[in-house]
Design a protein around this motif. Structure first.
Motif, PDB file in Angstrom:
ATOM      1  N   ILE A  81       7.825 -31.956 -41.801  1.00 58.42           N
ATOM      2  CA  ILE A  81       7.545 -30.702 -41.107  1.00 58.42           C
ATOM      3  C   ILE A  81       7.466 -29.576 -42.134  1.00 58.42           C
ATOM      4  N   VAL A  82       6.319 -28.910 -42.171  1.00 54.60           N
ATOM      5  CA  VAL A  82       6.152 -27.717 -43.002  1.00 54.60           C
ATOM      6  C   VAL A  82       6.422 -26.516 -42.105  1.00 54.60           C
ATOM      7  N   PHE A  83       7.312 -25.627 -42.536  1.00 51.24           N
ATOM      8  CA  PHE A  83       7.647 -24.510 -41.648  1.00 51.24           C
ATOM      9  C   PHE A  83       7.822 -23.207 -42.415  1.00 51.24           C
ATOM     10  N   ASP A  84       7.769 -22.121 -41.647  1.00 46.03           N
ATOM     11  CA  ASP A  84       7.967 -20.791 -42.213  1.00 46.03           C
ATOM     12  C   ASP A  84       8.649 -19.938 -41.156  1.00 46.03           C
ATOM     13  N   THR A  85       9.374 -18.926 -41.601  1.00 40.88           N
ATOM     14  CA  THR A  85      10.058 -18.013 -40.684  1.00 40.88           C
ATOM     15  C   THR A  85       9.691 -16.571 -41.016  1.00 40.88           C
ATOM     16  N   GLU A  86       9.810 -15.715 -40.016  1.00 42.10           N
ATOM     17  CA  GLU A  86       9.771 -14.269 -40.220  1.00 42.10           C
ATOM     18  C   GLU A  86      11.089 -13.710 -39.712  1.00 42.10           C
ATOM     19  N   GLY A 123      13.179 -33.011 -35.313  1.00 48.95           N
ATOM     20  CA  GLY A 123      13.692 -34.371 -35.435  1.00 48.95           C
ATOM     21  C   GLY A 123      14.557 -34.506 -36.671  1.00 48.95           C
ATOM     22  N   ASP A 124      14.401 -35.638 -37.363  1.00 48.26           N
ATOM     23  CA  ASP A 124      15.162 -35.850 -38.600  1.00 48.26           C
ATOM     24  C   ASP A 124      14.265 -35.837 -39.829  1.00 48.26           C
ATOM     25  N   ALA A 125      13.080 -35.226 -39.695  1.00 51.85           N
ATOM     26  CA  ALA A 125      12.094 -35.224 -40.781  1.00 51.85           C
ATOM     27  C   ALA A 125      12.519 -34.293 -41.914  1.00 51.85           C
ATOM     28  N   PRO A 126      12.066 -34.564 -43.146  1.00 50.25           N
ATOM     29  CA  PRO A 126      12.218 -33.588 -44.225  1.00 50.25           C
ATOM     30  C   PRO A 126      11.517 -32.284 -43.845  1.00 50.25           C
ATOM     31  N   LEU A 127      12.079 -31.157 -44.256  1.00 52.42           N
ATOM     32  CA  LEU A 127      11.540 -29.840 -43.904  1.00 52.42           C
ATOM     33  C   LEU A 127      11.043 -29.144 -45.160  1.00 52.42           C
ATOM     34  N   VAL A 128       9.768 -28.821 -45.175  1.00 52.51           N
ATOM     35  CA  VAL A 128       9.102 -28.245 -46.345  1.00 52.51           C
ATOM     36  C   VAL A 128       8.920 -26.747 -46.120  1.00 52.51           C
ATOM     37  N   ALA A 129       9.354 -25.947 -47.070  1.00 50.31           N
ATOM     38  CA  ALA A 129       9.192 -24.497 -46.958  1.00 50.31           C
ATOM     39  C   ALA A 129       9.013 -23.905 -48.351  1.00 50.31           C
ATOM     40  N   HIS A 130       8.451 -22.692 -48.382  1.00 51.03           N
ATOM     41  CA  HIS A 130       8.214 -22.004 -49.652  1.00 51.03           C
ATOM     42  C   HIS A 130       9.387 -21.068 -49.907  1.00 51.03           C
ATOM     43  N   ASN A 131      10.105 -21.304 -51.009  1.00 50.10           N
ATOM     44  CA  ASN A 131      11.405 -20.657 -51.238  1.00 50.10           C
ATOM     45  C   ASN A 131      12.320 -21.070 -50.087  1.00 50.10           C
ATOM     46  N   ALA A 132      12.503 -22.377 -49.976  1.00 48.36           N
ATOM     47  CA  ALA A 132      13.110 -22.976 -48.791  1.00 48.36           C
ATOM     48  C   ALA A 132      14.526 -22.498 -48.525  1.00 48.36           C
ATOM     49  N   GLY A 133      15.269 -22.116 -49.550  1.00 51.52           N
ATOM     50  CA  GLY A 133      16.625 -21.651 -49.328  1.00 51.52           C
ATOM     51  C   GLY A 133      16.678 -20.463 -48.382  1.00 51.52           C
ATOM     52  N   PHE A 134      15.675 -19.587 -48.451  1.00 53.30           N
ATOM     53  CA  PHE A 134      15.598 -18.424 -47.565  1.00 53.30           C
ATOM     54  C   PHE A 134      15.439 -18.873 -46.120  1.00 53.30           C
ATOM     55  N   ASP A 135      14.451 -19.737 -45.860  1.00 52.67           N
ATOM     56  CA  ASP A 135      14.167 -20.160 -44.485  1.00 52.67           C
ATOM     57  C   ASP A 135      15.303 -21.011 -43.919  1.00 52.67           C
ATOM     58  N   SER A 137      20.901 -30.173 -42.438  1.00 57.27           N
ATOM     59  CA  SER A 137      21.390 -30.587 -43.756  1.00 57.27           C
ATOM     60  C   SER A 137      20.424 -30.142 -44.854  1.00 57.27           C
ATOM     61  N   LEU A 138      20.986 -29.618 -45.921  1.00 58.57           N
ATOM     62  CA  LEU A 138      20.166 -29.210 -47.062  1.00 58.57           C
ATOM     63  C   LEU A 138      19.548 -30.407 -47.773  1.00 58.57           C
ATOM     64  N   ASP A 139      20.030 -31.602 -47.469  1.00 54.05           N
ATOM     65  CA  ASP A 139      19.414 -32.805 -48.035  1.00 54.05           C
ATOM     66  C   ASP A 139      17.978 -32.975 -47.553  1.00 54.05           C
ATOM     67  N   ARG A 140      17.636 -32.327 -46.454  1.00 52.56           N
ATOM     68  CA  ARG A 140      16.286 -32.430 -45.897  1.00 52.56           C
ATOM     69  C   ARG A 140      15.332 -31.386 -46.486  1.00 52.56           C
ATOM     70  N   MET A 141      15.846 -30.530 -47.346  1.00 48.29           N
ATOM     71  CA  MET A 141      15.046 -29.422 -47.869  1.00 48.29           C
ATOM     72  C   MET A 141      14.055 -29.884 -48.934  1.00 48.29           C
ATOM     73  N   VAL A 142      12.796 -29.459 -48.762  1.00 47.66           N
ATOM     74  CA  VAL A 142      11.763 -29.641 -49.782  1.00 47.66           C
ATOM     75  C   VAL A 142      11.225 -28.251 -50.101  1.00 47.66           C
ATOM     76  N   ASP A 143      11.471 -27.784 -51.314  1.00 48.84           N
ATOM     77  CA  ASP A 143      11.108 -26.414 -51.700  1.00 48.84           C
ATOM     78  C   ASP A 143       9.828 -26.427 -52.527  1.00 48.84           C
ATOM     79  N   THR A 144       8.744 -25.883 -51.983  1.00 50.40           N
ATOM     80  CA  THR A 144       7.468 -25.882 -52.700  1.00 50.40           C
ATOM     81  C   THR A 144       7.480 -24.931 -53.890  1.00 50.40           C
TER      82      THR A 144
END
Length: 234
Positions: free
Chosen positions: A4-9, A82-94, A111-118
């Motif tokens: 899952i690629v995601f972004d927040t505002e 779900g339990d998918a890895p989560l992809v975000a840009h500067n993922a720590g923020f999101d 879980s931060l184990d799911r974090m993928v930081d582009t």
């Protein structure tokens, strides 16, 4: 593999000081290909929208006042993630804002184990280069002309394309060539040497013989025999 690629505002930069998530946009990918399945939601942050934040994403307090609270739709969001890895840009923020909202309603954080930081991927691939989403879109020729302001779903869509490029690209040209070759039909002329792809004007010629003839092999042996004191005979 599902990702899952995601972004927040948000209303600001730090959920620890009271800033809230006001929008999330998610793109589902399987084996780095978008499936067309998305999740998008706005949230009432129950607080004012600072002018500086509104200037970035254009979401006003009046617009968000009619939107649901995060708690009202959190189950739908979690089901989509779900339990998918989560992809975000500067993922720590999101991740910080998403987990702050989950903790606020008594849910377990993601879980931060799911974090993928582009950003981290881009930093390794392009050290010293600009790493903003805009800069990476420019580098990879991704059209962002419709991005007037930040928007969670739009930015997730752009990031999904950037993520594919950062992790190897689609190699579209090779895929098309393979499809065309697989669909080829044989049409031979009088010499029997021509193949034409079905539905295409492109001519695909058969591989040329590359083995040496008996005459060439004999000349080669004669040449090798004339070399004085060859190193391979020492």
């Amino acid at each position: 593999m599902r990702e899952i690629v995601f972004d927040t505002e948000t209303t600001g930069l730090d959920p620890k000081t009271g800033d809230r998530m006001v929008e999330i946009g998610c793109i589902e990918m399987i084996d780095r290909v978008e499936t067309g399945s998305t999740y998008h939601a706005y949230y009432n942050p129950q607080r004012d929208m600072p002018a500086a934040a509104e200037a970035v994403h254009g979401l006003s307090s009046a617009f968000l006042a009619a939107k649901p609270l995060f708690s009202e739709t959190a189950v739908e969001l979690l089901a989509f993630l779900g339990d998918a890895p989560l992809v975000a840009h500067n993922a720590g923020f999101d991740f910080g804002f998403l987990n702050a909202e989950l903790e606020r309603i008594g849910r377990e954080p993601v879980s931060l184990d799911r974090m993928v930081d582009t950003v981290a991927i881009a930093r390794r691939k392009h050290p010293g280069a600009k790493l903003s989403l805009d800069a990476l879109c420019t580098r990879y020729g991704i059209d962002r002309s419709h991005r007037v302001k930040h928007g969670a779903l739009l930015d997730a869509e752009l990031l999904a394309q950037v993520y594919v490029e950062l992790t190897g690209g689609r190699q579209i040209g090779l895929e098309l060539a393979a499809e065309e070759t697989a669909a080829a039909i044989e049409v031979r002329d009088q010499s029997g040497a021509m193949t034409v792809a079905a539905g295409s004007s492109r001519i695909l010629r058969e591989p040329r013989p590359h083995a040496a003839s008996p005459e060439e092999l004999a000349r080669h042996r004669e040449f090798m025999a004339g070399i004085e004191n060859p190193i391979w005979a020492r």
